[in-house]
Scaffold this motif. Structure first.
Motif, short mmCIF file in Angstrom:
data_model
loop_
_atom_site.label_atom_id
_atom_site.label_comp_id
_atom_site.label_asym_id
_atom_site.label_seq_id
_atom_site.Cartn_x
_atom_site.Cartn_y
_atom_site.Cartn_z
N LEU A 274 0.77 -1.21 0.16
CA LEU A 274 0.19 -0.05 -0.12
C LEU A 274 0.84 1.27 -0.09
O LEU A 274 1.89 1.25 0.72
CB LEU A 274 -0.85 0.02 1.19
CG LEU A 274 -2.15 -1.00 1.34
CD1 LEU A 274 -2.98 -0.83 2.62
CD2 LEU A 274 -2.84 -0.78 0.12
N GLY A 275 0.30 2.21 -0.69
CA GLY A 275 1.01 3.53 -0.49
C GLY A 275 -0.10 4.57 -0.59
O GLY A 275 -1.09 4.35 -0.64
N GLY A 276 0.33 5.92 -0.43
CA GLY A 276 -0.16 7.18 -0.51
C GLY A 276 -0.44 7.51 0.97
O GLY A 276 0.21 6.64 2.05
N PRO A 280 -2.26 3.32 3.77
CA PRO A 280 -1.48 2.74 4.71
C PRO A 280 -1.56 3.01 6.26
O PRO A 280 -0.91 2.33 7.15
CB PRO A 280 0.13 3.03 3.92
CG PRO A 280 -0.48 3.42 2.74
CD PRO A 280 -1.72 4.11 3.09
N ILE A 281 -2.12 4.43 6.30
CA ILE A 281 -1.94 4.90 7.91
C ILE A 281 -3.30 4.89 8.46
O ILE A 281 -3.38 4.71 9.81
CB ILE A 281 -1.45 6.36 7.50
CG1 ILE A 281 0.11 6.23 6.91
CG2 ILE A 281 -1.41 6.93 8.88
CD1 ILE A 281 0.64 7.62 6.48
N GLY A 304 -3.78 -5.04 7.94
CA GLY A 304 -2.57 -4.23 7.62
C GLY A 304 -1.41 -5.18 7.72
O GLY A 304 -0.27 -4.96 6.83
N GLU A 305 -1.51 -6.53 8.34
CA GLU A 305 -0.37 -7.32 8.53
C GLU A 305 -0.21 -7.99 6.90
O GLU A 305 0.98 -8.04 6.35
CB GLU A 305 -0.62 -8.56 9.27
CG GLU A 305 -0.55 -7.95 10.92
CD GLU A 305 -1.04 -9.12 11.95
OE1 GLU A 305 -1.07 -10.13 11.22
OE2 GLU A 305 -1.01 -8.80 13.19
N ARG A 350 4.64 9.30 -1.28
CA ARG A 350 4.14 9.09 0.31
C ARG A 350 3.84 7.73 0.38
O ARG A 350 3.00 7.18 -0.11
CB ARG A 350 2.92 10.19 0.62
CG ARG A 350 3.48 11.33 0.69
CD ARG A 350 2.39 12.30 0.92
NE ARG A 350 1.37 12.46 -0.15
CZ ARG A 350 0.19 13.00 -0.35
NH1 ARG A 350 -0.18 13.64 0.71
NH2 ARG A 350 -0.49 13.12 -1.29
N GLU A 351 4.69 6.99 1.53
CA GLU A 351 4.27 5.48 1.83
C GLU A 351 4.53 4.59 0.73
O GLU A 351 3.93 3.49 0.58
CB GLU A 351 2.97 5.60 2.64
CG GLU A 351 2.63 6.51 3.42
CD GLU A 351 3.72 6.14 4.84
OE1 GLU A 351 4.13 4.91 5.21
OE2 GLU A 351 3.94 6.99 5.52
#
Length: 445
Positions: A274-276, A280-281, A304-305, A350-351
């Motif tokens: 995941l990005g952005g 991811p957050i 998430g894992e 970002r990420e």
């Protein structure tokens, strides 16, 4: 335009007549497009940022955000509706203040509200009666009431009486040409009845559609729910990708067939991670806050894992393919990561999972380079400082690399030439198949 700053009872009519002045703190991917949208709606806007480079670029009429053209930026500054500064004392001039600052995670995946807190401390220095302060940054339910309000009320002014608080989550999607800030429905909420009316009136004057909700906690939860939904479904297809690969089944073929069902199914697609700035957050903001209520979030944490494990899965697939196709160990291989951005056709890292892919390759002893037509050099990042300064290399001779990982499927790439010339291509985005390119040297991951 009147130079008199409206007091509390005058703020609503000032908004309705567009005599109110707006301030936007944080001129990044969210703040600068928001500032332009507010300015185009007829309000006077001051943009604030701690980065002097952004202020210099704005004053020169050079936009650093794809969603804002140089033409629009130059027009809004030239006509006097928008200006940018690093002087936060000028917040006193603003009647409405929108906060668009980062809300990252710590290394332990806990919310880091440092930017929000410090911004509120800056606002508090010049806070006066009649101002409306709205948070747009994504965060956990309760932030507006529990973090922002105490800092601002430490001035002696009272929220709901002297000044007003609101929350309206940003919904920016970099690279999306179908929607912009003005056309994306805006969820709005205020801390109390008067604040709610002010927030709705302000954003209703700026965007096409506002969606009022019952309170700031609900509005904060809306944004988290949107991105938890995406994160969980992406995790599902990422897990299916791994399972189906073992079975000899192409997950992309499965999804393309499943999405022909006209009801009960929505396609999500796997990737290298995941990005952005959101997906991811944001789920971890909710899992952290839920602990306060002794409520487990096993489903979200599992998602998430799974998503976090995807870069390592890609590298393992690469190592297997190198051994099988070239008889070569990863530690003795030269690898090109194609695409540094987290999504195609944008200069946004970002990420980005590409950074994690590069880190894992270096840990395995590989010689690593990257190519991205949008990003010439790896900038400073919170997690990957050791990659800073690496520059994008040419992709005209892909055969010089033992393998190319398609991490981001930018449209500018000649994928047919890549498939023809590269020794090995590890495709994490199905970029080759969607272009009808098939070759024995292509491996999906």
């Amino acid at each position: 335009m009147s130079q008199e700053r409206p007091q509390a009872a005058d703020l609503l009519p000032a908004i309705e007549t567009k005599h109110a002045r707006a301030g936007v703190i944080g001129l990044g991917y969210v703040g600068l497009p928001l500032a332009m949208t507010i300015s185009r709606a007829g309000f006077s806007v001051i943009g604030f940022d701690i980065d002097p480079g952004k202020i210099t670029a704005i004053e020169a009429g050079k936009s650093y955000i794809e969603a804002v053209s140089d033409t629009v930026l130059t027009r809004e500054t030239g006509e006097g509706r928008f200006s940018a500064t690093s002087d936060f004392a000028r917040l006193a001039e603003c009647d409405i203040i929108a906060i668009c600052v980062p809300t990252p995670l710590t290394r332990h995946r806990e919310p880091d509200l440092t930017y929000v807190s410090k911004t509120c401390e800056q606002i508090a220095k010049t806070l006066r009666p009649g101002q409306l302060v709205v948070l747009e940054s994504t965060t956990y339910p309760g932030t507006t009431e529990e973090v922002m309000k105490p800092i601002l009320e430490a001035t002696g002014l009272v929220a709901g009486r002297d000044f007003f608080l609101g929350y309206s989550p940003e919904r920016e999607d970099p690279g999306n040409r179908d929607f912009d800030t003005s056309s994306i429905p805006k969820v709005v909420a205020g801390d109390g009845e008067i604040a709610s009316a002010l927030v709705e009136a302000f954003y209703g004057s700026v965007v096409k559609t506002v969606v009022p909700v019952s309170g700031t906690r609900t509005a904060e939860a809306v944004k988290l729910t949107e991105n938890v939904f995406r994160a969980v479904n992406i995790a599902l297809v990422n897990e299916l990708k791994v399972v189906y690969e073992r079975m000899g089944i192409d997950i992309w073929d499965v999804i393309n067939a499943a999405k022909t069902k006209p009801f009960g199914y929505m396609p999500f697609y796997p990737g290298p991670g995941l990005g952005g700035h959101c997906i991811p957050i944001d789920p971890f903001y909710l899992t952290w806050k839920s602990r306060e209520y002794d409520q487990p979030t096993r489903f979200i944490e599992l998602a998430g894992e799974i998503n976090t494990a995807m870069p390592r899965y890609v590298i393992d697939r690469l190592a297997e393919a190198l051994d099988r196709n070239l008889g070569k160990a990863l530690s003795r291989s030269k690898i090109l990561v194609l695409g540094l951005a987290y999504k195609k056709n944008v200069p946004d890292i970002r990420e980005s999972p590409s950074l994690r892919l590069m880190e894992l390759l270096l840990e395995r002893g590989a010689d690593v380079a990257y190519h991205d037509p949008f990003i010439d050099e790896v900038p400073k990042t919170r997690e990957y400082g050791h990659l800073m300064g690496r520059r994008s290399v040419a992709i005209d001779k892909p055969s010089e690399f033992d393998a190319v990982i398609i991490a981001t499927d930018h449209d500018q790439i000649d994928y047919a030439a890549l498939a023809h010339d590269a020794q090995l291509v590890v495709d994490t985005r199905n970029a080759m198949a969607v272009r009808g390119i098939a070759s024995a040297n292509i491996v999906k991951a």
